[in-house]
Write an enzyme that holds these catalytic residues in place. Structure first.
Site, PDB file in Angstrom:
ATOM      1  N   HIS A 165      30.959  -4.251   4.778  1.00 61.10           N
ATOM      2  CA  HIS A 165      29.622  -3.775   4.432  1.00 61.10           C
ATOM      3  C   HIS A 165      29.481  -3.414   2.971  1.00 61.10           C
ATOM      4  O   HIS A 165      28.407  -3.528   2.411  1.00 61.10           O
ATOM      5  CB  HIS A 165      29.242  -2.622   5.349  1.00 61.10           C
ATOM      6  CG  HIS A 165      28.825  -3.154   6.663  1.00 61.10           C
ATOM      7  ND1 HIS A 165      29.731  -3.490   7.618  1.00 61.10           N
ATOM      8  CD2 HIS A 165      27.612  -3.514   7.111  1.00 61.10           C
ATOM      9  CE1 HIS A 165      29.083  -4.003   8.634  1.00 61.10           C
ATOM     10  NE2 HIS A 165      27.804  -4.032   8.362  1.00 61.10           N
TER      11      HIS A 165
ATOM     12  N   GLU B   6      24.734 -10.680  18.901  1.00 70.32           N
ATOM     13  CA  GLU B   6      25.943 -10.729  18.077  1.00 70.32           C
ATOM     14  C   GLU B   6      27.212 -10.591  18.915  1.00 70.32           C
ATOM     15  O   GLU B   6      28.316 -10.631  18.393  1.00 70.32           O
ATOM     16  CB  GLU B   6      25.903  -9.690  16.956  1.00 70.32           C
ATOM     17  CG  GLU B   6      25.600  -8.281  17.370  1.00 70.32           C
ATOM     18  CD  GLU B   6      25.452  -7.331  16.170  1.00 70.32           C
ATOM     19  OE1 GLU B   6      25.860  -7.679  15.059  1.00 70.32           O
ATOM     20  OE2 GLU B   6      24.917  -6.232  16.382  1.00 70.32           O
TER      21      GLU B   6
ATOM     22  N   ASP C  52      28.853 -10.693  12.997  1.00 70.86           N
ATOM     23  CA  ASP C  52      29.668 -10.277  14.138  1.00 70.86           C
ATOM     24  C   ASP C  52      29.832 -11.393  15.151  1.00 70.86           C
ATOM     25  O   ASP C  52      30.904 -11.582  15.723  1.00 70.86           O
ATOM     26  CB  ASP C  52      29.028  -9.057  14.824  1.00 70.86           C
ATOM     27  CG  ASP C  52      29.406  -7.769  14.120  1.00 70.86           C
ATOM     28  OD1 ASP C  52      30.581  -7.629  13.758  1.00 70.86           O
ATOM     29  OD2 ASP C  52      28.514  -6.924  13.898  1.00 70.86           O
TER      30      ASP C  52
ATOM     31  N   CYS D 223      19.927 -12.990  10.685  1.00 73.64           N
ATOM     32  CA  CYS D 223      20.076 -12.021   9.585  1.00 73.64           C
ATOM     33  C   CYS D 223      21.519 -11.841   9.141  1.00 73.64           C
ATOM     34  O   CYS D 223      21.837 -10.910   8.417  1.00 73.64           O
ATOM     35  CB  CYS D 223      19.456 -10.686   9.964  1.00 73.64           C
ATOM     36  SG  CYS D 223      20.153  -9.971  11.436  1.00 73.64           S
TER      37      CYS D 223
HETATM   38  C1  PEP Z   1      25.630  -9.195  11.766  1.00 71.27           C
HETATM   39  O1  PEP Z   1      26.542  -8.790  12.479  1.00 71.27           O
HETATM   40  O2  PEP Z   1      25.429 -10.399  11.496  1.00 71.27           O
HETATM   41  C2  PEP Z   1      24.704  -8.258  11.148  1.00 71.27           C
HETATM   42  C3  PEP Z   1      23.645  -8.663  10.504  1.00 71.27           C
HETATM   43  O3  PEP Z   1      25.006  -6.957  11.277  1.00 71.27           O
HETATM   44  P1  PEP Z   1      26.124  -6.185  10.405  1.00 71.27           P
HETATM   45  O4  PEP Z   1      26.589  -7.121   9.318  1.00 71.27           O
HETATM   46  O5  PEP Z   1      25.428  -4.996   9.884  1.00 71.27           O
HETATM   47  O6  PEP Z   1      27.168  -5.897  11.410  1.00 71.27           O
HETATM   48 MG    MG Z   2      26.591  -6.781  13.287  1.00 69.45          MG
END
Ligand code: PEP
Ligand code: MG
Length: 781
Positions: free
Chosen positions: A394, A636, A660, A707
């Site tokens: 992140h 996910e 994920d 996303c």
């Molecule tokens: C994902 O898992 O693709 C997502 C957008 O969520 P994060 O990256 O915050 O886990």
């Molecule tokens: Mg995620």
């Protein structure tokens, strides 16, 4: 008991339990403390904990408040036997008035439990396996209500993790020999890593390399994000110059006060006034006369200022931790934070860099935690270099959303780079030059100028809608995490927010924000986007995202563990509060509510139930909120892929979380460099799954927004639009490039290519095919 009081019981008792764990490392003692605390808080005459024996069928009374203590360790029942055994067998709460009249009731003389006329039993689980049961009983006949059951379930969850951790520790002790062997093997591995680092050190050109996490060129001085200095690093000095140490202390306190004022100001600007309030408390402590006197007394007794600080702060922490009062107990964490900041100033450590860069710099660190990113001033960061590999972490995702070049896994960076060294980051080849020759610098300066010109050219796309060559409209929204991302998103022409990761504002604070604070924040985001939709995702902590004040249990597999919506559902009060704030923000503009990590229909129904509770609360409190906020779930987890059609009966839209989804589908940790070659967005299975979700959702009239990070790669974009996706959310700096790219691709061609690769069996084949297409496409940039 009134509902609000009950919800409070849940949260405060959890906090108390956390404090109890800090005080004791012995499982029996901890359980004894817990039953006493829970019986008091839940106002019951009895609280008992039964744990499953290693045979996995016998439940044994392990701790009790209210039953005879002689029964502890002796009373046993089988799973399915008596009401307690029934709770374990049926895997759900059993709440009964007049339990002795129930056919399954079983009487144990040793316990003296005939005096009790109500029963509530909640099973404890280790992941999915039964672990035991927690039981409440009262003398008066009574029915336990829904909120009490919910509060005890949350407590049960926490007890489970304590038991699991304690047993784990136990087994670790038993396997000391084994761990010794493992640690020797690790030492060997470390030696070979260091050998490798030495190779790098000897590189005459001072060029290090790593993996590109976000491209771009940056030139500037280095700022080292030091690893946090802890009190354990302090050595006791024998001979000290008292006057010099007193002076040192005075100047360190003064510096810390000034830094704290800056911190308060910056957090107020970047987050909110109430987020910054914590630093006000810090200032009060820093200026507290008795605190300063204690430090001075220690020095006058012949100790160094660092030692005096360690001793005084540790005493404060210990005293705070023992306080009954919640508020005061929480000050222990503040003391630790303050102590570290004073210490950094005392020993001349530039700890202030963690929050304040003096001038635009290239940040060099072993690892950057998401909470560091939440606190750093992104305007001052030119690029990010980390030693650890965290390409999909992140922190890197945030760097991308800020448009900062980043190179990860740069071995030897900390050893080779000194503060203020001249650095050149080549975020296309993954090279990092330390104090390079002037000619190299000039060459990169030229490249950087070209890059800036390119960005200016892409500027023209900012206000244009994203469109394919044959006129198919594509929606490109921004992924955001911090308030400062709003401007970045607007600057790059995002059509609203497709993913607002709400955990980042939670990370930059000292405790859980309340409803008003959260509403203020969400409302600010919604208003800034003036009528464009903002998809707010509920808390997604766990995995690589922790909160400083909410430590998750130690888990072998955190990404497979207690994370995301699982944490939320187990902490219903916190969850409901966040949903209330989101629904309130829905009154200020088009908000969509998104649940992460959904893996079943039951979970989805539970989330919807919490929305209903949230609405009732808002209604009861007379607060304005939107009743028609669209509800969505993230796809996910592989199980959710299979459930899209059923989920569509309950929700309004889907968000494809490919970061994920890929890791779970391919069993390849998104942060682990050893398996990064397995983490492949172009794996045929990944593409098939994305197609399946898109196709099912659109046939049922439900929107899908992708996303994950793969949306920002033009190479894959061609396949994604070819398979039918029309909406994407990505780090905002990628938006102009993707718009430019789309302008050169027709939907018809994209569909044709998708059909071709759909039949391919390997990602290499797919990648090669895409490479050939890209050469043919009239790129817009
Ligand atoms: C994902 O898992 O693709 C997502 C957008 O969520 P994060 O990256 O915050 O886990
Ligand atoms: Mg995620």
């Amino acid at each position: 008991m009134p509902r609000s009081q009950n919800s409070k019981i849940g949260v405060t008792t959890l906090e108390d339990i956390s404090a109890l764990i800090l005080q004791s490392h012995d499982l029996d003692e901890t359980l004894r403390n817990i039953v006493t605390l829970v019986a008091k808080r839940m106002r019951t005459n009895v609280c008992s904990i039964y744990l499953l024996d290693p045979d996995n069928v016998t439940l044994r009374l392990q701790a009790t408040k209210g039953l005879s203590s002689k029964a502890v360790g002796k009373v046993t029942l089988q799973i399915g036997e008596g009401l307690t055994g029934m709770a374990a067998q049926k895997r759900h709460a059993i709440a009964i008035e007049e339990p002795q009249e129930h056919p399954s009731y079983r009487y144990f003389k040793e316990t003296g439990e005939e005096r009790f006329h109500s029963f509530l039993g909640i099973p404890l689980f280790d992941r999915n396996n039964p672990l035991g049961v927690i039981v409440l009983q009262t003398k008066e006949p009574r029915q336990f209500n829904k909120e009490e059951i919910s509060a005890l379930s949350t407590i049960a969850f926490q007890i489970s993790s304590i038991v699991v951790n304690a047993r784990l520790l136990d087994s670790i002790r038993k396997h000391e020999q084994e761990s010794k062997r493992v640690s020797q093997a690790l030492d060997k591995a470390q030696e070979s890593i260091e050998l490798h680092a030495n190779d790098v050190e000897e590189n005459p050109q001072n060029v290090l390399s790593g993996n590109v996490a976000y491209p771009g060129v940056a030139i500037g001085p280095a700022a080292i994000l030091e690893e946090r200095l802890g009190f354990a690093d302090i050595l006791h000095e024998e001979e000290v110059d008292v006057q010099a140490e007193l002076k040192n202390l005075e100047s360190a306190l003064e510096k810390t006060c000034i830094q704290t004022i800056f911190l308060e100001k910056r957090v107020a600007e970047r987050l909110s006034e109430s987020d910054a309030a914590i630093f006000h408390t810090h200032l009060m402590i820093l200026e507290d006369r008795s605190f300063i006197k204690k430090l001075q007394d220690e020095i006058n007794d012949g100790h160094s200022a660092a030692y005096a600080l360690e001793k005084t702060v540790s005493n404060y922490i210990e005293a705070f931790e023992k306080m009954e009062d919640n508020y005061l107990r929480e000050r222990a964490a503040d003391m630790e934070d303050i102590g570290r900041r004073i210490l950094a100033n005392l020993v001349g450590d530039t700890a202030d860099q963690t929050l304040h860069l003096k001038h635009p710099s290239i940040l060099v660190a072993r690892q950057i935690l998401p909470s560091d990113m939440a606190a750093l001033d992104n305007e001052q960061i030119l690029a990010i270099i980390t030693e650890d590999s965290e390409k999909n972490s992140h922190a890197v995702i945030m760097a991308k959303s800020m448009g900062i070049p980043a190179i990860v896994a740069v071995r030897g960076a900390l050893k080779n780079i000194a503060p203020e060294d001249d650095l050149v980051v080549d975020g296309s080849s993954g090279k990092l030059y330390i104090n390079p020759l002037e000619t190299i610098k000039e060459e990169y300066q030229r490249l950087q100028d070209d890059q800036n010109r390119e960005l200016c050219r892409l500027e023209e796309y900012r206000d244009q809608p994203a469109m394919t060559a044959d006129g198919q409209r594509i929606i490109l929204r921004a992924n955001i995490g911090l308030i400062s991302d709003i401007n970045v998103a607007k600057r790059f022409g995002a059509e609203g927010v497709g993913l607002y990761r709400t955990e980042f504002p939670y990370m930059a604070r000292g405790d859980f924000p309340n409803r008003e604070d959260q509403y203020e924040l969400y409302s600010k985001v919604v208003k800034e986007f003036k009528g464009q939709p903002v998809t707010i995702r509920t808390l997604d902590i766990g995995g690589d995202k922790g909160l400083p004040y909410f430590s998750p249990p130690k888990e072998d597999n955190p990404f497979m563990g207690w994370r995301s919506v699982r944490v939320s559902l187990d902490n219903r009060d916190i969850f409901r509060t966040q949903i209330e704030a989101i629904l309130m923000a829905g009154n200020d503009g088009p908000v969509k509510l998104l649940f992460p990590m959904i893996s079943s229909l039951d979970e989805t129904r539970a989330c919807l139930e919490v929305i209903e509770e949230a609405k009732q609360n808002l209604m009861k409190d007379g607060l304005a909120y939107s009743d028609d906020v669209p509800i969505g779930v993230m796809i996910e987890v592989p199980a959710a892929v299979r459930l899209v059609a059923q989920l569509a009966n309950h929700v309004d839209f889907f968000a494809l979380g490919t970061n994920d989804l890929i890791q779970y589908l391919l069993a390849a940790d998104r942060n682990n460099p050893l398996v990064s070659k397995y983490y492949d967005p172009l794996h045929p299975a990944v593409l098939q799954v994305l197609y399946e979700v898109t196709d099912t959702a659109s046939s049922l009239g439900k929107g899908v927004c992708l996303c994950g990070e793969m949306a920002s790669d033009p190479l894959t974009m061609i396949l994604l639009i070819g398979m039918g996706l029309r909406e994407f959310s990505m780090p905002a700096p990628f938006i102009p490039r993707i718009k430019a790219f789309l302008k050169g691709v027709s939907l018809e061609v994209a569909c044709k290519h998708y059909t071709e690769i759909h039949a391919m069996e390997s990602s290499n084949q797919i990648r090669q095919h895409l490479g050939e297409i890209l050469e043919d496409v009239e790129l817009g940039y």
